[in-house]
Design a protein around this motif. Sequence first.
Motif, PDB file in Angstrom:
ATOM      1  N   TRP A 226      38.256  50.642   6.425  1.00 41.77           N
ATOM      2  CA  TRP A 226      39.221  50.824   7.151  1.00 41.77           C
ATOM      3  C   TRP A 226      40.641  50.299   6.655  1.00 41.77           C
ATOM      4  O   TRP A 226      41.763  50.971   6.700  1.00 41.77           O
ATOM      5  CB  TRP A 226      39.127  49.854   8.528  1.00 41.77           C
ATOM      6  CG  TRP A 226      39.884  49.939   9.498  1.00 41.77           C
ATOM      7  CD1 TRP A 226      40.067  51.056  10.588  1.00 41.77           C
ATOM      8  CD2 TRP A 226      40.694  48.985  10.018  1.00 41.77           C
ATOM      9  NE1 TRP A 226      41.081  50.819  11.472  1.00 41.77           N
ATOM     10  CE2 TRP A 226      41.271  49.443  11.082  1.00 41.77           C
ATOM     11  CE3 TRP A 226      41.007  47.824   9.839  1.00 41.77           C
ATOM     12  CZ2 TRP A 226      42.092  48.775  11.762  1.00 41.77           C
ATOM     13  CZ3 TRP A 226      41.831  47.092  10.421  1.00 41.77           C
ATOM     14  CH2 TRP A 226      42.611  47.603  11.378  1.00 41.77           C
ATOM     15  N   ARG A 230      43.606  53.399   5.543  1.00 39.21           N
ATOM     16  CA  ARG A 230      44.369  53.521   6.522  1.00 39.21           C
ATOM     17  C   ARG A 230      45.986  53.231   6.350  1.00 39.21           C
ATOM     18  O   ARG A 230      47.001  53.313   7.158  1.00 39.21           O
ATOM     19  CB  ARG A 230      44.175  52.921   7.921  1.00 39.21           C
ATOM     20  CG  ARG A 230      44.191  51.345   7.754  1.00 39.21           C
ATOM     21  CD  ARG A 230      44.233  50.471   9.129  1.00 39.21           C
ATOM     22  NE  ARG A 230      45.043  50.847  10.061  1.00 39.21           N
ATOM     23  CZ  ARG A 230      45.887  50.010  10.124  1.00 39.21           C
ATOM     24  NH1 ARG A 230      45.979  48.755   9.592  1.00 39.21           N
ATOM     25  NH2 ARG A 230      46.929  50.036  11.249  1.00 39.21           N
ATOM     26  N   SER A 307      33.580  61.253  20.375  1.00 39.06           N
ATOM     27  CA  SER A 307      33.772  60.531  19.382  1.00 39.06           C
ATOM     28  C   SER A 307      35.049  61.065  18.632  1.00 39.06           C
ATOM     29  O   SER A 307      36.117  60.170  18.110  1.00 39.06           O
ATOM     30  CB  SER A 307      32.665  60.602  18.433  1.00 39.06           C
ATOM     31  OG  SER A 307      32.398  61.904  18.203  1.00 39.06           O
ATOM     32  N   TRP A 311      38.390  58.550  17.904  1.00 39.78           N
ATOM     33  CA  TRP A 311      38.735  58.467  16.485  1.00 39.78           C
ATOM     34  C   TRP A 311      40.231  58.770  16.226  1.00 39.78           C
ATOM     35  O   TRP A 311      40.853  58.158  15.685  1.00 39.78           O
ATOM     36  CB  TRP A 311      37.963  59.181  15.513  1.00 39.78           C
ATOM     37  CG  TRP A 311      38.044  59.083  14.258  1.00 39.78           C
ATOM     38  CD1 TRP A 311      39.231  59.712  13.571  1.00 39.78           C
ATOM     39  CD2 TRP A 311      37.815  58.287  13.064  1.00 39.78           C
ATOM     40  NE1 TRP A 311      39.314  59.379  12.072  1.00 39.78           N
ATOM     41  CE2 TRP A 311      38.171  58.476  11.952  1.00 39.78           C
ATOM     42  CE3 TRP A 311      36.602  57.254  13.199  1.00 39.78           C
ATOM     43  CZ2 TRP A 311      37.932  57.835  10.954  1.00 39.78           C
ATOM     44  CZ3 TRP A 311      36.417  56.554  12.138  1.00 39.78           C
ATOM     45  CH2 TRP A 311      36.922  56.837  10.670  1.00 39.78           C
ATOM     46  N   ARG A 312      40.795  59.802  16.887  1.00 38.53           N
ATOM     47  CA  ARG A 312      41.956  60.472  16.800  1.00 38.53           C
ATOM     48  C   ARG A 312      42.953  59.443  17.447  1.00 38.53           C
ATOM     49  O   ARG A 312      44.069  59.175  17.005  1.00 38.53           O
ATOM     50  CB  ARG A 312      42.370  61.806  17.200  1.00 38.53           C
ATOM     51  CG  ARG A 312      41.498  62.918  16.413  1.00 38.53           C
ATOM     52  CD  ARG A 312      41.680  64.255  16.941  1.00 38.53           C
ATOM     53  NE  ARG A 312      41.059  65.205  16.227  1.00 38.53           N
ATOM     54  CZ  ARG A 312      40.850  66.546  16.459  1.00 38.53           C
ATOM     55  NH1 ARG A 312      41.385  66.683  17.716  1.00 38.53           N
ATOM     56  NH2 ARG A 312      40.522  67.300  15.560  1.00 38.53           N
ATOM     57  N   SER A 314      42.598  56.108  18.536  1.00 36.18           N
ATOM     58  CA  SER A 314      42.716  54.555  18.321  1.00 36.18           C
ATOM     59  C   SER A 314      42.396  54.099  17.004  1.00 36.18           C
ATOM     60  O   SER A 314      41.330  54.575  16.289  1.00 36.18           O
ATOM     61  CB  SER A 314      41.670  54.130  19.245  1.00 36.18           C
ATOM     62  OG  SER A 314      41.663  52.632  19.102  1.00 36.18           O
ATOM     63  N   VAL A 315      43.362  53.490  16.480  1.00 39.53           N
ATOM     64  CA  VAL A 315      43.265  53.041  14.866  1.00 39.53           C
ATOM     65  C   VAL A 315      42.118  51.796  15.132  1.00 39.53           C
ATOM     66  O   VAL A 315      41.128  51.483  14.308  1.00 39.53           O
ATOM     67  CB  VAL A 315      44.478  52.252  14.592  1.00 39.53           C
ATOM     68  CG1 VAL A 315      44.213  51.684  13.090  1.00 39.53           C
ATOM     69  CG2 VAL A 315      45.254  53.465  14.541  1.00 39.53           C
ATOM     70  N   ARG A 318      38.745  53.216  15.448  1.00 40.29           N
ATOM     71  CA  ARG A 318      38.152  53.554  13.996  1.00 40.29           C
ATOM     72  C   ARG A 318      37.225  52.304  13.178  1.00 40.29           C
ATOM     73  O   ARG A 318      36.375  52.685  12.573  1.00 40.29           O
ATOM     74  CB  ARG A 318      39.098  54.043  13.102  1.00 40.29           C
ATOM     75  CG  ARG A 318      39.809  55.423  13.758  1.00 40.29           C
ATOM     76  CD  ARG A 318      40.925  55.858  12.889  1.00 40.29           C
ATOM     77  NE  ARG A 318      41.871  56.777  13.365  1.00 40.29           N
ATOM     78  CZ  ARG A 318      42.989  56.946  13.141  1.00 40.29           C
ATOM     79  NH1 ARG A 318      43.486  56.457  12.255  1.00 40.29           N
ATOM     80  NH2 ARG A 318      43.833  57.718  13.712  1.00 40.29           N
ATOM     81  N   LEU A 321      33.953  52.175  14.806  1.00 39.57           N
ATOM     82  CA  LEU A 321      33.196  53.173  14.456  1.00 39.57           C
ATOM     83  C   LEU A 321      32.439  53.463  13.087  1.00 39.57           C
ATOM     84  O   LEU A 321      31.317  53.584  12.727  1.00 39.57           O
ATOM     85  CB  LEU A 321      33.743  54.620  14.904  1.00 39.57           C
ATOM     86  CG  LEU A 321      34.181  54.851  16.562  1.00 39.57           C
ATOM     87  CD1 LEU A 321      34.886  56.286  16.502  1.00 39.57           C
ATOM     88  CD2 LEU A 321      32.861  54.955  17.294  1.00 39.57           C
ATOM     89  N   LEU A 322      33.360  52.857  12.290  1.00 38.57           N
ATOM     90  CA  LEU A 322      32.967  52.661  10.989  1.00 38.57           C
ATOM     91  C   LEU A 322      31.912  51.545  10.837  1.00 38.57           C
ATOM     92  O   LEU A 322      30.952  51.722  10.208  1.00 38.57           O
ATOM     93  CB  LEU A 322      34.055  52.386  10.039  1.00 38.57           C
ATOM     94  CG  LEU A 322      35.166  53.451   9.807  1.00 38.57           C
ATOM     95  CD1 LEU A 322      36.536  52.783   9.271  1.00 38.57           C
ATOM     96  CD2 LEU A 322      34.518  54.549   8.819  1.00 38.57           C
TER      97      LEU A 322
END
Length: 381
Positions: A226, A230, A307, A311-312, A314-315, A318, A321-322
């Motif tokens: 992450w 990013r 999903s 993902w798009r 919210s940073v 992410r 989810l990772l």
Amino acid sequence: MPEGGMRDLLVAASATALFGIWFLRRAFPAGWATAIVALKVAIPFAYFAWLFDGRQVLLDDLTYLRAGQRLLAAGETPWTLLFEARGRALLGVVAGGRHPGYAWWNTLAQSCFGAHYFAPVFLNVGASFLAGAWVVRLARRDFSARYAAALGGVFLLHWDLLAWSSLLNVKDVLVLTLTVGQLALCAELAAKVTFRRVVALALACAALFALRYYALVFTAAAGAAWMMLRTHDRRLRALGLVFAVVGVVIVAGAEADLRHIETAGVAHGAVRFLLTPQPWNVDARYAFLEWPALLHWFFAVPAVLGSVSLWRRSVGARLVLLHALAACAFYALVPELQGPRHRLQVALAVVWLQFHSVHFLLRAVVSPDRDGRSPAMEPSR
């Protein structure tokens, strides 16, 4: 219930409720906090007051309960077990492995609420309040206060968390709490590195290492990916490299446990980890999971559909989810750990996906804007 049990149960429930209201007062409106705490405390109170007969237990829960009883009988306290050499040595012997943290947690619970099965259960309920507050803090980075509070409330009252935290003395609730705390702190460190946040993250990592050491690898892998992907900030990339090194060191120290890994049937293992148990085939020992399993399956498709949107938008999501992907990849390789207890560790990702999907669909139907999108789902600026 043994003599004095009802009195201790009332003390445990009251203390947990007061702690929950005090800790959640900043994360939720007062009415929400009170209602959430009342429900979460009422379920274990009613269960242990009138339904618990000592038969709906597993093996690990009694092992840790007796470890706490033995340590207290030896004259130890939670303090001596941490800060005195004799206490630490005895804790390692009684715990019987490299995960002494939950034996200590049971000792702490029994020293507070008496040598009862429900003592660590209420302490776990209290820990879940910490997780709920961290969820709100993490969501507030990208979404409105109302969205974050609603997500935190759904997380705290989610069927999986209620089932595992209200009835059984298992470490998984505490593992989930520490995992959520680590993810929230990682996100905050990415915004600004402070000494306080570094110390808090180090303490959370130490506690999780004592509970389930290999779980740190998931946080390290997610944090490294992450932070390094990013941003162009060299400091954050360096911090991501630190996370990667930590993960490698833990894996290297786990050489003896790598024998449990099976590379065959990875895809099947991932599906099994994500969808166990089947609602129509729940073991009698896990009868309390019948409804949670049914609801988990029902919301599986909406969660997958949501999903990409999450993902798009919210940073912070992410990172969550990772972490879930890293955990799923690991457990897909270890058949003996592909159960609902270990999946609880990624409950935040599951709950967030379910919540985001349902919330997005409801807002799109009720009050879409001219472009067909829900303004409430837009990240806050």
